[in-house]
Scaffold this motif. Structure first.
Motif, PDB file in Angstrom:
ATOM      1  N   THR A   6      13.131  -7.501   0.768  1.00 53.37           N
ATOM      2  CA  THR A   6      14.306  -6.819   0.250  1.00 53.37           C
ATOM      3  C   THR A   6      14.487  -5.543   1.071  1.00 53.37           C
ATOM      4  OG1 THR A   6      13.009  -5.655  -1.448  1.00 53.37           O
ATOM      5  CG2 THR A   6      14.057  -7.721  -2.104  1.00 53.37           C
ATOM      6  N   LEU A   7      15.627  -4.913   0.894  1.00 48.96           N
ATOM      7  CA  LEU A   7      15.923  -3.650   1.540  1.00 48.96           C
ATOM      8  C   LEU A   7      16.249  -2.629   0.475  1.00 48.96           C
ATOM      9  CD1 LEU A   7      18.334  -4.929   4.353  1.00 48.96           C
ATOM     10  CD2 LEU A   7      15.875  -4.486   4.545  1.00 48.96           C
ATOM     11  N   MET A   8      15.797  -1.401   0.676  1.00 47.85           N
ATOM     12  CA  MET A   8      16.176  -0.331  -0.241  1.00 47.85           C
ATOM     13  C   MET A   8      16.541   0.902   0.565  1.00 47.85           C
ATOM     14  SD  MET A   8      12.572   0.904  -1.932  1.00 47.85           S
ATOM     15  CE  MET A   8      13.302   2.255  -2.808  1.00 47.85           C
ATOM     16  N   PHE A  28      18.531   5.256   6.145  1.00 47.33           N
ATOM     17  CA  PHE A  28      18.104   3.941   6.615  1.00 47.33           C
ATOM     18  C   PHE A  28      17.929   3.001   5.433  1.00 47.33           C
ATOM     19  CE2 PHE A  28      14.496   6.812   6.149  1.00 47.33           C
ATOM     20  CZ  PHE A  28      13.688   6.135   5.250  1.00 47.33           C
ATOM     21  N   LEU A  29      17.772   1.736   5.754  1.00 40.66           N
ATOM     22  CA  LEU A  29      17.368   0.754   4.762  1.00 40.66           C
ATOM     23  C   LEU A  29      15.918   0.404   5.060  1.00 40.66           C
ATOM     24  CD1 LEU A  29      20.487  -1.581   4.449  1.00 40.66           C
ATOM     25  CD2 LEU A  29      19.819   0.369   3.034  1.00 40.66           C
ATOM     26  N   GLU A  30      15.081   0.599   4.070  1.00 40.36           N
ATOM     27  CA  GLU A  30      13.637   0.382   4.190  1.00 40.36           C
ATOM     28  C   GLU A  30      13.291  -1.061   3.890  1.00 40.36           C
ATOM     29  OE1 GLU A  30      10.538   0.647   5.185  1.00 40.36           O
ATOM     30  OE2 GLU A  30       9.997   2.513   4.190  1.00 40.36           O
ATOM     31  N   GLY A  35       7.487  -6.549  -2.775  1.00 42.71           N
ATOM     32  CA  GLY A  35       7.572  -5.447  -3.723  1.00 42.71           C
ATOM     33  C   GLY A  35       6.995  -4.125  -3.244  1.00 42.71           C
ATOM     34  N   GLN A  36       6.451  -4.060  -2.033  1.00 42.29           N
ATOM     35  CA  GLN A  36       5.881  -2.816  -1.522  1.00 42.29           C
ATOM     36  C   GLN A  36       6.625  -2.372  -0.269  1.00 42.29           C
ATOM     37  OE1 GLN A  36       1.662  -2.908  -0.768  1.00 42.29           O
ATOM     38  NE2 GLN A  36       1.562  -0.700  -0.532  1.00 42.29           N
TER      39      GLN A  36
END
Length: 184
Positions: A6-8, A28-30, A35-36
């Motif tokens: 996923t991206l956050m 940025f998108l991390e 989940g980590q």
């Protein structure tokens, strides 16, 4: 085992740094794997480089290549490499995942990995630190990080979100302000 990606959204704060320097804010998108946040996974390997913040996160000095405020086009080149385009010859077939937060120059150092893209999966393996003027040292692989194997279709959906963010395509739900997954 298939990993989830996923991206956050993330931000590296700007401000003064000692002695007498200045930091540029980066948005940025991390990458979030299973989940980590990947920046937290990589942090311990960069700790000797003063590259981590007080939480041991690598995004203090290195940001994911999914930067939303680089000059036009640069972030999309990095995205294309994650989707299977050829890596720069200077990286010896490796792909940058994190790079200098100030300038994005691979000469300042980067966290790279071998990214293998095939018809049904994508694998990130052999993470390590390198620059673009020396060959990668296989002894410098970050032991215990990865490999991460992703379903190619889900991976492509997640990364397509980044392309829409930097291209200015209207998005609605799942905008850069919200985590993005293949299920969104």
């Amino acid at each position: 085992m298939i990993s989830s990606l996923t991206l956050m959204p993330g931000t590296r704060a700007d401000g003064a740094v000692s002695p007498g320097g200045q930091r540029t804010e980066r948005r940025f998108l991390e990458f979030v794997v299973d989940g980590q946040r990947l920046g937290q996974i990589l942090g311990p390997f960069l700790a000797d480089d003063d590259a981590t913040d007080e939480d041991g996160d690598a995004t203090d000095e290195y940001v994911p290549v999914l930067v939303t405020d680089w000059p036009v086009g640069i972030a999309l080149e990095d995205l294309d490499r994650l989707l299977g385009a050829d890596a720069p010859p200077s990286l010896g077939g490796r792909t940058a995942l994190y790079m200098c937060a100030e300038c994005g120059d691979l000469g300042c150092g980067a966290v790279t990995a071998v990214v293998e893209v095939d018809d049904d999966k994508v694998v990130w393996r052999d993470f390590g630190y390198q620059n673009d003027y020396e060959p990668f040292d296989q002894e410098a692989v970050f032991a215990g990080v990865g490999p991460f194997t992703f379903d190619r279709d889900a991976y492509s959906v997640v990364l397509a979100h980044f392309r829409s963010v930097v291209s200015g395509i209207p998005r609605g739900p799942g905008d850069v302000g919200e985590p993005q997954s293949a299920d969104s």
